[in-house]
Design an enzyme around this catalytic site. Structure first.
Site, short mmCIF file in Angstrom:
data_model
loop_
_atom_site.label_atom_id
_atom_site.label_comp_id
_atom_site.label_asym_id
_atom_site.label_seq_id
_atom_site.Cartn_x
_atom_site.Cartn_y
_atom_site.Cartn_z
N ASP A 1 0.99 -1.31 0.10
CA ASP A 1 0.02 0.06 -0.02
C ASP A 1 0.99 1.18 -0.12
OD1 ASP A 1 -2.46 1.15 -0.12
OD2 ASP A 1 -2.55 1.15 2.31
N HIS B 1 2.15 3.41 -9.07
CA HIS B 1 2.12 1.96 -9.35
C HIS B 1 3.28 1.62 -10.30
CE1 HIS B 1 -1.63 2.17 -7.21
NE2 HIS B 1 -2.30 3.05 -8.31
N LEU C 1 10.90 -20.43 -5.04
CA LEU C 1 9.99 -19.58 -4.43
C LEU C 1 8.40 -19.81 -5.27
CD1 LEU C 1 9.25 -17.09 -2.43
CD2 LEU C 1 10.10 -15.63 -4.73
C1 IPE Z 1 -5.20 -2.65 -0.10
O1 IPE Z 1 -5.14 -1.46 -0.02
C2 IPE Z 1 -5.26 -3.48 -1.46
C3 IPE Z 1 -4.22 -3.67 -2.04
C4 IPE Z 1 -2.92 -3.34 -1.66
C5 IPE Z 1 -4.24 -4.61 -3.15
P1 IPE Z 1 -6.19 -0.20 -0.24
O2 IPE Z 1 -5.44 1.17 -0.72
O3 IPE Z 1 -7.03 -0.67 -1.35
O4 IPE Z 1 -6.88 -0.49 1.02
P2 IPE Z 1 -7.92 0.77 1.76
O5 IPE Z 1 -8.83 1.14 0.70
O6 IPE Z 1 -6.91 1.80 2.20
O7 IPE Z 1 -8.56 -0.11 3.07
C1 IPE Z 2 -1.69 0.41 -3.30
O1 IPE Z 2 -1.33 1.48 -3.54
C2 IPE Z 2 -1.71 -0.61 -4.57
C3 IPE Z 2 -3.22 -0.98 -4.85
C4 IPE Z 2 -4.16 -1.04 -4.11
C5 IPE Z 2 -3.59 -1.60 -6.12
P1 IPE Z 2 -2.57 2.67 -3.21
O2 IPE Z 2 -2.98 2.72 -4.73
O3 IPE Z 2 -3.75 1.95 -2.57
O4 IPE Z 2 -1.87 3.72 -2.80
P2 IPE Z 2 -2.74 4.96 -1.65
O5 IPE Z 2 -2.93 4.09 -0.33
O6 IPE Z 2 -3.70 5.59 -2.14
O7 IPE Z 2 -1.36 5.56 -1.44
MG MG Z 3 -4.06 2.22 -0.47
#
Ligand code: IPE
Ligand code: IPE
Ligand code: MG
Length: 250
Positions: free
Chosen positions: A21, A38, A132
């Site tokens: 995240d 990303h 792995l």
């Molecule tokens: C969790 O992250 C999902 C992934 C890392 C794929 P999110 O950014 O979607 O989670 P919330 O919305 O903050 O809970």
């Molecule tokens: C995690 O990063 C990746 C996915 C959920 C696909 P985020 O896109 O949730 O990044 P933040 O949390 O908005 O910074």
């Molecule tokens: Mg996120």
């Protein structure tokens, strides 16, 4: 490359699961579009997979896309799907060279056809690898996984091939997406990006995982940070409900 001296290579967690995240916020703080975060996040994936392999982790589960992430703007969802496809295409040769087996968990029927097809090819081509296990959680949701397991079990009760009294932990685990992994339950669960929640990840399997929340954003979670998380894991005592004395006397 030498292993960092920070942790004991003999006691590396067998299954590590990561909620990757913080990509979007990391990019936005740099006045860049979320998709840039990303993209850099994919570089982190490459580095972390390489570390996991080198350190002898057996299963690395990466939460790449949740069932809830479909609600994001179309452009971001599309960008993530393209990145996933490009990642799989570019990594296949490395997976074959390094004996990495690709698996996935989640409702992959929802993925766009071209992505699903590359995913299935990559899984098939790496199926015989014995190193792995790189397990991608794609369109994954812990609640959906449990709903699907309950439905499969209920169907067997309904057609009289299963007795209700035979429903136990093992049977439920056997009906989850993770059933065929060599180590279905994560020993260590890491979440980057500063939030302290599970966001529907491995709800059943993480019951006794050691959890490590870090403020580091995923694009910056590299080798040293990963090593620190493992070191932190090794300093914990997993008691599974028992007392510390019981664990020490084993
Ligand atoms: C969790 O992250 C999902 C992934 C890392 C794929 P999110 O950014 O979607 O989670 P919330 O919305 O903050 O809970
Ligand atoms: C995690 O990063 C990746 C996915 C959920 C696909 P985020 O896109 O949730 O990044 P933040 O949390 O908005 O910074
Ligand atoms: Mg996120």
């Amino acid at each position: 490359m030498t292993a960092p001296s920070k942790f004991d290579l003999e006691r590396v967690p067998r299954h590590i699961a990561i909620i990757m995240d913080g990509n979007g916020r990391w990019a936005q703080r740099r006045n860049r579009p979320r998709l840039y975060g990303h993209k850099v996040g994919v570089e982190t994936v490459q580095e972390i997979v390489e570390c996991a392999r080198e350190w002898g982790v057996k299963v690395l589960t990466l939460y790449a896309f949740s069932t809830e992430n479909w609600k994001r703007p179309e452009e971001e969802v599309g960008g993530l799907m393209s990145l996933l496809k490009a990642y799989l295409l570019s990594e296949l040769s490395k997976m074959l060279k390094n004996s990495i087996r690709l698996t996935c968990i989640g409702n992959i029927e929802k993925l766009p056809g071209d992505v699903r097809s590359v995913l299935q090819t990559t899984m098939a081509e790496t199926a015989g690898n014995e190193g792995l296990v790189l397990n991608l959680a794609l369109s994954y949701g812990g609640r959906l996984e449990l709903i699907q397991a309950v439905k499969k079990i209920a169907a067997r009760v309904q057609d009289n091939t299963l007795d209700i009294d035979d429903i136990d932990e093992e049977l439920i685990a056997d009906n989850l997406y993770t059933a065929s992994l060599p180590y279905p339950e994560p020993d260590l669960l890491i979440r980057t990006g500063g939030e302290a929640r599970l966001s529907n990840f491995l709800l059943w399997q993480a019951s006794y995982a050691e959890i490590c929340f870090t403020d580091i954003m995923w694009p910056e979670f590299r080798r040293d940070a990963f090593a620190s998380a493992i070191s932190d894991f090794q300093n914990r005592e997993r008691r599974y409900g028992k007392t510390s004395a019981q664990i020490k006397s084993r």
